[in-house]
Design a protein around this motif. Structure first.
Motif, mmCIF file in Angstrom:
data_model
loop_
_atom_site.group_PDB
_atom_site.id
_atom_site.type_symbol
_atom_site.label_atom_id
_atom_site.label_comp_id
_atom_site.label_asym_id
_atom_site.label_seq_id
_atom_site.Cartn_x
_atom_site.Cartn_y
_atom_site.Cartn_z
ATOM 1 N N UNK A 112 -125.457 -50.217 -30.449
ATOM 2 C CA UNK A 112 -125.384 -51.351 -30.616
ATOM 3 C C UNK A 112 -124.767 -51.966 -32.069
ATOM 4 N N UNK A 113 -123.808 -51.513 -33.043
ATOM 5 C CA UNK A 113 -123.294 -52.609 -34.026
ATOM 6 C C UNK A 113 -122.481 -52.962 -33.584
ATOM 7 N N UNK A 114 -121.276 -52.016 -32.403
ATOM 8 C CA UNK A 114 -119.751 -51.740 -31.975
ATOM 9 C C UNK A 114 -120.072 -52.981 -30.961
ATOM 10 N N UNK A 115 -121.348 -53.221 -30.458
ATOM 11 C CA UNK A 115 -121.534 -53.505 -28.999
ATOM 12 C C UNK A 115 -121.721 -55.070 -29.161
ATOM 13 N N UNK A 116 -122.204 -55.353 -30.829
ATOM 14 C CA UNK A 116 -123.231 -56.243 -31.372
ATOM 15 C C UNK A 116 -121.388 -57.218 -31.887
ATOM 16 N N UNK A 117 -120.556 -56.440 -32.354
ATOM 17 C CA UNK A 117 -119.300 -57.028 -32.454
ATOM 18 C C UNK A 117 -117.677 -57.044 -31.723
ATOM 19 N N UNK A 118 -117.992 -56.554 -30.716
ATOM 20 C CA UNK A 118 -117.665 -56.718 -29.797
ATOM 21 C C UNK A 118 -118.015 -57.876 -29.071
ATOM 22 N N UNK A 119 -119.121 -58.465 -28.748
ATOM 23 C CA UNK A 119 -120.068 -59.651 -28.312
ATOM 24 C C UNK A 119 -119.888 -61.377 -29.366
ATOM 25 N N UNK A 120 -119.571 -60.786 -30.660
ATOM 26 C CA UNK A 120 -120.003 -61.700 -31.640
ATOM 27 C C UNK A 120 -117.749 -62.613 -31.417
ATOM 28 N N UNK A 121 -116.903 -61.593 -31.249
ATOM 29 C CA UNK A 121 -115.354 -61.559 -30.987
ATOM 30 C C UNK A 121 -115.278 -62.216 -30.257
ATOM 31 N N UNK A 122 -115.796 -61.795 -28.622
ATOM 32 C CA UNK A 122 -116.321 -62.935 -28.296
ATOM 33 C C UNK A 122 -115.869 -64.044 -27.732
ATOM 34 N N UNK A 123 -117.419 -64.158 -28.198
ATOM 35 C CA UNK A 123 -117.860 -64.870 -28.207
ATOM 36 C C UNK A 123 -117.505 -66.381 -28.725
ATOM 37 N N UNK A 124 -117.091 -65.544 -30.228
ATOM 38 C CA UNK A 124 -115.854 -67.047 -31.342
ATOM 39 C C UNK A 124 -114.828 -66.650 -30.336
ATOM 40 N N UNK A 125 -113.962 -65.785 -29.603
ATOM 41 C CA UNK A 125 -113.218 -66.497 -29.641
ATOM 42 C C UNK A 125 -112.887 -67.129 -27.902
ATOM 43 N N UNK A 126 -113.507 -66.921 -27.152
ATOM 44 C CA UNK A 126 -113.653 -67.753 -26.281
ATOM 45 C C UNK A 126 -114.347 -69.534 -26.104
ATOM 46 N N UNK A 127 -115.363 -69.437 -27.271
ATOM 47 C CA UNK A 127 -115.609 -70.859 -27.348
ATOM 48 C C UNK A 127 -114.221 -71.383 -27.976
#
Length: 576
Positions: free
Chosen positions: A13-28
Motif C-alpha cells: 500500500x505504501x509503495x502504491x501510494x508513492x507510485x500514485x503520488x509520483x504519477x499524479x504530480x508528474x501527470x499534472x
C-alpha cells in the motif's frame, strides 16, 4: 490467530501510494507543460499585432489599396485559434479581460480605418499599442505562472513522496525493524540460557505482532521447561552424589568386613562409618537381649528408628539409630548396612563353626592318638599286672601290696584317660553358644534323673570358638561332677552378660554339696577347670551353699578388638 494487517500488504500500500503520488504530480506537471506548448506562439502573435497596427496606420496615411487586405489579416490574427484557448476557465481573468478589451478596441479601430479617419487613428494608436503591450505582458505572466506551477507541482510531489517515504520507513522501523531487532536480541539471550529479555511488541496487528506473541509464549514455555530440566538435572546430580556417597560408605563397610576374622571390631567400625557419614547422633547394633554395640550419645527425647538385621530368613538382631537434625539418613543406605551386618553375623557364625570343626577335628585326632597309644599301653599294663598278681604267691604280702598299689594307680590313670578321651570327643554342630550349650547338655540329661535347667543369655558374638570350647568344657565338667557326686535333684546352668563385655556363668545343684574345694590326690578335673577359666581371662570359684548344694561360678571379660589383635594363639591349649 489471524493477522489483520500483514506487513507485505502495508508495504504494498505504501509503495502504491508513492507510485500514485509520483504519477499524479508528474501527470499534472506534464499537463501543465502541455498547456504551455503554444504560449510562445501566443506571445509572438500578440507581439505581431503591434507591427500590424503601425502598418495599418501607414496604409491609411499612404492611402494604400492593400489596407483592406491588411485589415482582414489583422482580424484573422486577432481571432487566431491560439487566442481562442484563452476563453477556458483556468485562464486568468486578467488575460481574458485584456484580450476582450483589445478585441473591443480593434472593432473601434477597424471602423475608423474603414472611414479613413486618420486623425482618430493618430490620437488613439498609442493607447491601442499600449493595450497590446499589456495583453502581451499578461500572456507572458500567464506563461510564467504556468512554469512556476509546474515547479510547485514538482516540488510538492517530491516533498509528498519524501514525506510518504519517511513515514513508510518510520512505520517499517516501528513495526518491522524494531520488533525484529528485539526478537534477535531475545533469541540471543535465550541461546545463552537467559530468559530475562525485554518485553516484545505484542500489540501489533501484523506478522511481527503475531511472532512477538508467539515468541513470548514460546519463551515462557521454554523457561518453564528449562527450569524443570535444571531442577531435574540438579535432582539427578544430588541423587548421583547421594548414590556415590552411599556407595563409598558401603564400600568402606564392605572393606571393614573383608578381613580374615569378623569380630566385634569389624561391626564397631561399620557403626563408626555410618555415624561419620550420616546425620545420626547415635547408632546401635543389638544382637539378642544382651549384646549391643553403640556409637554416639543417645538423645533422651529423640525417637529411635529400627531395622531388622537378617540373613537368609534368620533374624539376628536390630539396627537402631537416632537422627541429630531434621535431615534423615538414607533408608536405602541403612537397609544396605543392616543387610551387610546380617551377612557379617552370618559369616561370623560360619567362621566360628569352622573354627569349632577344626578344634573338634584336632581334639578327635588327639583322642584317637591317645586311644591307639596310651590307652592300649595302659590296657596291656593292666593285663600284665593281673598276670603278675597270679604269679606271685599269696603268702608274699609285700609283693601283693605293691601290685595292689600299682593296680589302683593304673586303674585311676586308665579312668582319667577315658574321661579325657570323652572330653576330647565332644562334638558341636552349632556356632551359636546358646545352641551349642543346649546341644552339649542334651546327652547329659540321659545320664541322670536330675532336672537340668538352662538359662543362657550370652550373645552369639560374645565368645570366639576357643572361648566357647573352654566355657563349654567347664560347664560340662561341673555338670558331670554334680551328676556323679552330688546326688542332686536339680541342676541349673545360668549364663549372663553385663555391659563392656563382662560375663558370668553359674552352675548350681541342690545336692549334698562339695566336701572340699581342694582336688584329691590323683584327680585333676578341678585343676583343669581353673586353667580353662584362666585361659578365658577370668576366675573359677567353687563354694558350698548354706542351704545345700554346690555353686560353681566362672566370671570373665571378653577382650576388645585391639586386645584380641595382640592375643597369643591358643589353638593347642586343650592338649594338656
Amino acid at each position: 490467530m489471524i493477522v489483520k494487517r500483514p506487513v507485505s500488504k502495508s508495504l504494498a500500500r505504501a509503495f502504491f501510494c508513492i507510485v500514485l503520488l509520483s504519477l499524479l504530480s508528474t501527470g499534472v506537471a506534464l499537463l501543465t507543460l502541455a498547456s504551455s506548448l503554444r504560449d510562445a506562439e501566443a506571445v509572438n502573435i500578440a507581439g505581431s499585432l503591434r507591427m500590424q497596427s503601425y502598418r495599418l496606420g501607414y496604409d491609411l496615411q499612404a492611402n494604400d489599396p492593400q489596407l483592406a487586405l491588411h485589415r482582414q489579416q489583422y482580424g484573422r490574427t486577432l481571432d487566431s485559434p491560439v487566442f481562442q484557448q484563452l476563453h477556458h476557465r483556468w485562464v486568468p481573468m486578467q488575460v481574458q479581460e485584456s484580450y476582450a478589451l483589445l478585441h473591443d478596441r480593434w472593432r473601434q479601430m477597424d471602423a475608423c480605418l474603414a472611414r479613413g479617419d486618420i486623425i482618430w487613428y493618430r490620437q488613439n494608436i498609442a493607447s491601442y499599442v499600449a493595450q497590446i503591450d499589456s495583453f502581451v505582458l499578461a500572456l507572458q505572466h500567464y506563461a510564467e505562472r504556468k512554469m512556476l506551477l509546474v515547479v510547485a507541482i514538482c516540488l510538492l510531489g517530491f516533498g509528498a513522496i519524501l514525506l510518504l517515504v519517511f513515514f513508510t520507513l518510520r512505520r517499517i522501523n516501528q513495526q518491522v525493524v524494531a520488533p525484529l531487532s528485539a526478537l534477535v536480541e531475545a533469541s540471543r539471550r535465550i541461546e545463552q540460557g537467559r530468559f530475562d529479555h525485554p518485553p516484545l511488541e505484542t500489540r501489533l496487528t501484523n506478522e511481527l505482532g503475531l511472532l512477538g506473541r508467539t515468541f513470548t509464549r514460546m519463551s515462557g514455555e521454554l523457561e518453564k521447561l528449562y527450569r524443570s530440566l535444571e531442577e531435574s538435572v540438579a535432582e539427578k546430580t544430588l541423587s548421583l552424589q547421594e548414590a556415590n556417597r552411599m556407595l563409598e560408605v558401603l564400600f568402606h563397610c564392605s572393606q571393614a568386613l573383608n578381613v580374615g576374622t569378623i569380630d566385634r571390631r569389624c561391626f564397631r567400625h561399620i557403626l563408626q562409618l555410618v555415624r561419620e557419614h550420616e546425620p545420626v547422633s547415635s547408632v546401635e547394633m543389638a544382637v539378642g537381649a544382651t549384646w549391643r554395640l553403640q556409637e554416639g550419645e543417645a538423645l533422651a527425647d529423640a525417637p529411635w528408628q529400627t531395622l531388622p538385621i537378617t540373613m537368609q530368613e534368620t533374624r539376628f538382631g536390630e539396627l537402631r539409630w537416632q537422627g541429630e537434625t531434621a535431615d534423615k539418613p538414607s533408608p536405602q543406605l541403612m537397609q544396605s548396612v543392616a543387610n551387610m551386618l546380617g551377612r557379617g553375623l552370618y559369616f561370623n557364625q560360619a567362621q566360628k563353626h569352622t573354627q569349632q570343626l577344626l578344634l573338634m577335628e584336632e581334639r578327635a585326632t588327639i583322642a584317637r592318638e591317645l586311644h591307639d597309644s596310651l590307652a592300649q599301653v595302659l590296657s596291656y599294663l593292666r593285663i600284665q599286672l593281673t598276670l603278675l598278681r597270679r604269679a606271685v604267691p599269696e603268702e608274699n604280702r609285700a609283693a601283693q601290696g605293691i601290685i595292689g598299689d600299682f593296680t589302683r594307680a593304673l586303674n585311676d590313670a586308665y579312668q582319667q584317660l577315658r574321661e579325657l578321651l570323652t572330653t576330647f570327643r565332644l562334638t558341636l554342630q552349632q556356632a551359636d553358644f546358646p545352641a551349642a550349650l543346649e546341644e552339649m547338655i542334651e546327652p547329659l540329661r540321659a545320664q541322670t534323673a536330675a532336672t537340668i535347667q538352662l538359662d543362657c543369655r550370652l550373645s552369639l558374638l560374645a565368645l570366639d570358638a576357643q572361648q566357647q570350647v573352654h566355657l563349654l568344657q567347664i560347664i560340662r565338667e561341673a555338670v558331670l561332677n554334680a551328676i556323679k557326686h552330688a546326688d542332686a535333684q536339680e541342676i541349673s546352668v545360668s549364663c549372663v552378660s553385663a555391659p563392656e563385655g563382662h560375663h558370668a556363668v553359674y552352675i548350681h545343684d541342690d545336692g549334698c554339696g562339695i566336701e572340699s574345694v581342694n582336688e584329691p590326690e590323683g584327680h585333676y578335673g578341678l585343676t583343669i577347670m581353673r586353667e580353662r577359666a584362666e585361659r578365658l581371662g577370668g576366675a573359677l570359684t567353687i563354694s558350698r551353699q548354706r542351704n545345700g548344694g554346690t555353686l560353681v561360678s566362672v566370671s570373665f571379660t571378653t577382650l576388645s578388638g585391639e586386645q584380641t589383635a595382640g592375643r597369643p594363639d591358643n589353638n593347642n591349649d586343650d592338649n594338656d
